[in-house]
Design an enzyme around this catalytic site. Sequence first.
Site, PDB file in Angstrom:
ATOM      1  N   ARG A 123     -22.757   4.484  -3.687  1.00 25.64           N
ATOM      2  CA  ARG A 123     -22.437   5.109  -4.895  1.00 25.64           C
ATOM      3  C   ARG A 123     -23.197   6.088  -5.529  1.00 25.64           C
ATOM      4  NH1 ARG A 123     -20.451   0.103  -6.388  1.00 25.64           N
ATOM      5  NH2 ARG A 123     -18.359  -0.511  -5.378  1.00 25.64           N
ATOM      6  N   LYS A 145     -20.627  20.535  -5.868  1.00 25.36           N
ATOM      7  CA  LYS A 145     -19.381  20.179  -5.085  1.00 25.36           C
ATOM      8  C   LYS A 145     -19.617  19.892  -3.698  1.00 25.36           C
ATOM      9  CE  LYS A 145     -15.472  23.012  -6.545  1.00 25.36           C
ATOM     10  NZ  LYS A 145     -14.306  24.107  -6.072  1.00 25.36           N
ATOM     11  N   GLU A 187     -20.325  36.135  -0.891  1.00 22.14           N
ATOM     12  CA  GLU A 187     -20.291  35.134  -2.011  1.00 22.14           C
ATOM     13  C   GLU A 187     -21.090  35.996  -3.417  1.00 22.14           C
ATOM     14  OE1 GLU A 187     -18.159  32.536  -2.328  1.00 22.14           O
ATOM     15  OE2 GLU A 187     -18.196  31.108  -0.721  1.00 22.14           O
ATOM     16  N   LYS A 229     -23.424  31.548 -11.278  1.00 18.62           N
ATOM     17  CA  LYS A 229     -22.845  29.963 -10.892  1.00 18.62           C
ATOM     18  C   LYS A 229     -23.304  28.884 -11.813  1.00 18.62           C
ATOM     19  CE  LYS A 229     -21.191  26.912  -7.302  1.00 18.62           C
ATOM     20  NZ  LYS A 229     -20.825  26.632  -6.030  1.00 18.62           N
ATOM     21  N   GLU A 239     -14.647  21.279 -12.733  1.00 13.75           N
ATOM     22  CA  GLU A 239     -13.430  22.161 -12.495  1.00 13.75           C
ATOM     23  C   GLU A 239     -12.289  22.110 -13.240  1.00 13.75           C
ATOM     24  OE1 GLU A 239     -12.493  24.986  -8.630  1.00 13.75           O
ATOM     25  OE2 GLU A 239     -12.409  22.662  -8.355  1.00 13.75           O
ATOM     26  N   ARG A 243     -14.582  26.852 -14.210  1.00 13.78           N
ATOM     27  CA  ARG A 243     -15.111  26.649 -12.695  1.00 13.78           C
ATOM     28  C   ARG A 243     -14.083  27.349 -11.698  1.00 13.78           C
ATOM     29  NH1 ARG A 243     -19.022  22.417  -9.705  1.00 13.78           N
ATOM     30  NH2 ARG A 243     -19.075  23.658  -8.041  1.00 13.78           N
ATOM     31  N   ASN A 247     -13.555  30.330  -7.411  1.00 17.20           N
ATOM     32  CA  ASN A 247     -12.555  30.121  -6.058  1.00 17.20           C
ATOM     33  C   ASN A 247     -11.998  31.371  -5.939  1.00 17.20           C
ATOM     34  OD1 ASN A 247     -10.548  27.893  -4.630  1.00 17.20           O
ATOM     35  ND2 ASN A 247     -12.466  27.163  -5.154  1.00 17.20           N
ATOM     36  N   HIS A 250     -10.552  32.493  -2.345  1.00 20.69           N
ATOM     37  CA  HIS A 250     -10.773  31.220  -1.626  1.00 20.69           C
ATOM     38  C   HIS A 250      -9.433  30.624  -1.331  1.00 20.69           C
ATOM     39  CE1 HIS A 250     -14.901  31.572  -2.434  1.00 20.69           C
ATOM     40  NE2 HIS A 250     -15.011  30.336  -1.603  1.00 20.69           N
ATOM     41  N   HIS A 254      -9.791  30.220   2.517  1.00 24.50           N
ATOM     42  CA  HIS A 254      -9.857  28.761   3.250  1.00 24.50           C
ATOM     43  C   HIS A 254      -8.592  28.659   4.456  1.00 24.50           C
ATOM     44  CE1 HIS A 254     -12.239  26.454  -0.015  1.00 24.50           C
ATOM     45  NE2 HIS A 254     -13.076  27.210   0.842  1.00 24.50           N
ATOM     46  N   HIS A 266     -17.354  31.273   6.688  1.00 17.81           N
ATOM     47  CA  HIS A 266     -16.622  31.235   5.397  1.00 17.81           C
ATOM     48  C   HIS A 266     -16.574  32.590   4.691  1.00 17.81           C
ATOM     49  CE1 HIS A 266     -15.505  29.213   1.622  1.00 17.81           C
ATOM     50  NE2 HIS A 266     -16.641  29.924   1.109  1.00 17.81           N
TER      51      HIS A 266
HETATM   52  N1  LIG Z   1     -20.361  23.543  -2.034  1.00 16.25           N
HETATM   53  C1  LIG Z   1     -19.975  24.587  -2.622  1.00 16.25           C
HETATM   54  O1  LIG Z   1     -20.150  24.986  -3.494  1.00 16.25           O
HETATM   55  C2  LIG Z   1     -19.670  25.734  -1.582  1.00 16.25           C
HETATM   56  C3  LIG Z   1     -19.754  27.113  -1.695  1.00 16.25           C
HETATM   57  C4  LIG Z   1     -19.611  28.148  -0.843  1.00 16.25           C
HETATM   58  C5  LIG Z   1     -19.553  27.700   0.515  1.00 16.25           C
HETATM   59  N2  LIG Z   1     -19.629  26.643   0.775  1.00 16.25           N
HETATM   60  C6  LIG Z   1     -19.611  26.031   2.162  1.00 16.25           C
HETATM   61  O2  LIG Z   1     -20.575  26.504   2.764  1.00 16.25           O
HETATM   62  C7  LIG Z   1     -20.179  26.436   4.314  1.00 16.25           C
HETATM   63  C8  LIG Z   1     -20.738  27.856   4.808  1.00 16.25           C
HETATM   64  O3  LIG Z   1     -22.039  27.908   4.736  1.00 16.25           O
HETATM   65  P1  LIG Z   1     -22.944  28.912   5.312  1.00 16.25           P
HETATM   66  O4  LIG Z   1     -22.267  30.356   5.551  1.00 16.25           O
HETATM   67  O5  LIG Z   1     -24.274  28.783   4.871  1.00 16.25           O
HETATM   68  O6  LIG Z   1     -22.691  28.390   6.929  1.00 16.25           O
HETATM   69  P2  LIG Z   1     -23.570  27.229   7.860  1.00 16.25           P
HETATM   70  O7  LIG Z   1     -24.155  26.116   7.068  1.00 16.25           O
HETATM   71  O8  LIG Z   1     -22.352  27.083   8.936  1.00 16.25           O
HETATM   72  O9  LIG Z   1     -24.476  28.262   8.592  1.00 16.25           O
HETATM   73  C9  LIG Z   1     -24.298  29.354   9.305  1.00 16.25           C
HETATM   74  C10 LIG Z   1     -25.074  29.201  10.700  1.00 16.25           C
HETATM   75  O10 LIG Z   1     -26.479  29.566  10.540  1.00 16.25           O
HETATM   76  C11 LIG Z   1     -27.397  28.799  11.080  1.00 16.25           C
HETATM   77  N3  LIG Z   1     -28.711  28.652  10.032  1.00 16.25           N
HETATM   78  C12 LIG Z   1     -28.780  28.052   8.989  1.00 16.25           C
HETATM   79  N4  LIG Z   1     -29.996  28.446   8.651  1.00 16.25           N
HETATM   80  C13 LIG Z   1     -30.508  29.287   9.435  1.00 16.25           C
HETATM   81  C14 LIG Z   1     -31.651  30.013   9.327  1.00 16.25           C
HETATM   82  N5  LIG Z   1     -32.552  29.955   8.244  1.00 16.25           N
HETATM   83  N6  LIG Z   1     -32.096  30.790  10.273  1.00 16.25           N
HETATM   84  C15 LIG Z   1     -31.146  31.023  11.460  1.00 16.25           C
HETATM   85  N7  LIG Z   1     -30.000  30.348  11.366  1.00 16.25           N
HETATM   86  C16 LIG Z   1     -29.592  29.583  10.381  1.00 16.25           C
HETATM   87  C17 LIG Z   1     -26.673  27.582  11.047  1.00 16.25           C
HETATM   88  O11 LIG Z   1     -27.277  26.697  12.186  1.00 16.25           O
HETATM   89  C18 LIG Z   1     -25.171  27.936  11.412  1.00 16.25           C
HETATM   90  O12 LIG Z   1     -24.925  28.209  12.747  1.00 16.25           O
HETATM   91  C19 LIG Z   1     -18.615  26.408   4.309  1.00 16.25           C
HETATM   92  O13 LIG Z   1     -18.247  25.018   4.638  1.00 16.25           O
HETATM   93  C20 LIG Z   1     -18.297  26.508   2.802  1.00 16.25           C
HETATM   94  O14 LIG Z   1     -17.020  25.903   2.725  1.00 16.25           O
HETATM   95  C21 LIG Z   1     -19.613  25.596  -0.289  1.00 16.25           C
HETATM   96  O1  LIG Z   2     -18.427  25.829  -6.754  1.00 11.27           O
HETATM   97  C1  LIG Z   2     -17.166  26.227  -6.786  1.00 11.27           C
HETATM   98  O2  LIG Z   2     -16.384  25.644  -7.705  1.00 11.27           O
HETATM   99  C2  LIG Z   2     -16.508  26.853  -5.773  1.00 11.27           C
HETATM  100  O3  LIG Z   2     -15.239  27.214  -5.608  1.00 11.27           O
HETATM  101  C3  LIG Z   2     -17.419  27.932  -4.709  1.00 11.27           C
HETATM  102  C4  LIG Z   2     -16.865  28.235  -3.517  1.00 11.27           C
HETATM  103  O4  LIG Z   2     -17.517  29.282  -3.035  1.00 11.27           O
HETATM  104  C5  LIG Z   2     -16.906  27.083  -2.611  1.00 11.27           C
HETATM  105  O5  LIG Z   2     -16.380  27.826  -1.300  1.00 11.27           O
HETATM  106  C6  LIG Z   2     -16.147  25.953  -2.451  1.00 11.27           C
HETATM  107  O6  LIG Z   2     -16.594  25.077  -1.804  1.00 11.27           O
HETATM  108  C7  LIG Z   2     -14.914  26.039  -2.727  1.00 11.27           C
HETATM  109  O7  LIG Z   2     -14.357  24.814  -3.128  1.00 11.27           O
HETATM  110  P1  LIG Z   2     -12.867  24.147  -3.105  1.00 11.27           P
HETATM  111  O8  LIG Z   2     -12.742  23.243  -4.128  1.00 11.27           O
HETATM  112  O9  LIG Z   2     -11.707  25.327  -3.023  1.00 11.27           O
HETATM  113  O10 LIG Z   2     -12.779  23.470  -1.649  1.00 11.27           O
HETATM  114 ZN   LIG Z   3     -16.949  30.104  -0.906  1.00 10.67          ZN
END
Ligand SMILES: NC(=O)c1ccc[n+]([C@@H]2O[C@H](COP(=O)([O-])OP(=O)(O)OC[C@H]3O[C@@H](n4cnc5c(N)ncnc54)[C@H](O)[C@@H]3O)[C@@H](O)[C@H]2O)c1
Ligand SMILES: O=C(O)C(=O)C[C@@H](O)[C@H](O)[C@H](O)COP(=O)(O)O
Ligand SMILES: [Zn+2]
Length: 362
Positions: A123, A145, A187, A229, A239, A243, A247, A250, A254, A266
């Site tokens: 947890r 998130k 982003e 952020k 959210e 927050r 989005n 998105h 998405h 993404h």
């Molecule tokens: N939690 C949040 O608030 C939030 C916010 C925005 C996006 N996201 C999520 O993030 C994901 C996208 O992340 P991303 O764009 O970083 O993609 P990713 O994590 O898929 O990485 C993209 C590619 O880059 C490669 N890579 C990573 N680091 C590297 C480096 N230093 N050098 C060379 N290659 C490298 C990876 O192996 C992969 O092939 C999505 O799933 C999206 O939903 C989450």
């Molecule tokens: O941090 C947040 O809140 C965001 O919405 C950031 C987004 O860039 C990110 O892609 C997030 O994962 C989207 O969230 P979701 O709740 O729509 O899945």
């Molecule tokens: Zn995003």
Amino acid sequence: MSTTTISVTGNDTYDITIGRGILDRVSAALAPGVRKILVVHPPTLAARAAELRDRLLADTADGPREVLLAEIPDAEQGKRIEVAAFCWQVMGQADFTRSDAVIGYGGGSVTDLAGFVAATWLRGVQLIQVPTTVLGLVDAAVGGKTGVNTAEGKNLVGAFWAPSAVVGDLDELASLSPNEATAGFAEVVKAGFIWAPEILDIIEADPTRAVDPTSEEFRRTVELAIDMKAKVVSDDFREAGLREILNYGHTLGHAIEHAERYRWRHGAAISVGMLYAAELSRLAGRLSDAAAERHRTILESLGLPTSYRAGAWPQLLATMQRDKKSRGGMLRFILLDDIAKPTVLQAPDESLLFAAYQEVGA
Ligand SMILES: NC(=O)c1ccc[n+]([C@@H]2O[C@H](COP(=O)([O-])OP(=O)(O)OC[C@H]3O[C@@H](n4cnc5c(N)ncnc54)[C@H](O)[C@@H]3O)[C@@H](O)[C@H]2O)c1
Ligand SMILES: O=C(O)C(=O)C[C@@H](O)[C@H](O)[C@H](O)COP(=O)(O)O
Ligand SMILES: [Zn+2]
């Protein structure tokens, strides 16, 4: 080059540190008494994850540590519940306790999965995020998130679980391809449209320098995006209101990722989604023609996509119903009244949604 610290406040307080050659801060960020550490990483970073493990093992000031590496499938293939179960198995077999820790070392897909594993193991255990992509640095690693995708859609299962530190080492970005850096930069553009117009001015002055991870302009825009952020999630971690502006772009973005079975990055999908949100804002009589056009110009100047298959509309509309901002059968969109003036549009008419799609459908 100097180091910048941006703090998230609220129930969970933590720092995002941005600089060069600062990976030693990962060890320093571990809570006293952590004995076992799981470093979650993609295959691309296997050698560098082993180096990170060696750094963590070399620091014995707090006593001996055990560091395990969990290599997960690349990109969205890693954001599956089966992959979380693999990490739980590794931790279970190594007797991880509540005083142990998880490190997410990779792009947003890794930090989302590692965060989910940290949130759910016993947890909740300590989480440190070490983003290695532009998108991970400016967005995914910050704000807590976490989650995985399901067959029905993106990020449908997850938890809010804050990291205790984010170590943003810009040297980690050096190995990214220009395409990858640009996709993640979408982003940053989002942050410009919803909050910090200075970002847009910097891109307009020189788009090539803005996306170059070695430039001063890149550093400035990235810090503005992270600062935005941090402020937003400090105010509204779960959210409940503000927050939602994060989005922007998105809802459609998405749905495009899902339709493409995650072959689109993404950031690329969010780029089309932002232009769609801008056109929807314009057609709803909220945003000026000039501000909507500014979206197209800026995104195109960076080489980001601004269109998607015209015939995909029925499928995209169906997927958007499962967006987390929906309430009951009612779709909700983040739109703009102006640059840096985000707002919510509730239950828009389907004809309006379709009209806006015609502006991006190709
Ligand atoms: N939690 C949040 O608030 C939030 C916010 C925005 C996006 N996201 C999520 O993030 C994901 C996208 O992340 P991303 O764009 O970083 O993609 P990713 O994590 O898929 O990485 C993209 C590619 O880059 C490669 N890579 C990573 N680091 C590297 C480096 N230093 N050098 C060379 N290659 C490298 C990876 O192996 C992969 O092939 C999505 O799933 C999206 O939903 C989450
Ligand atoms: O941090 C947040 O809140 C965001 O919405 C950031 C987004 O860039 C990110 O892609 C997030 O994962 C989207 O969230 P979701 O709740 O729509 O899945
Ligand atoms: Zn995003």
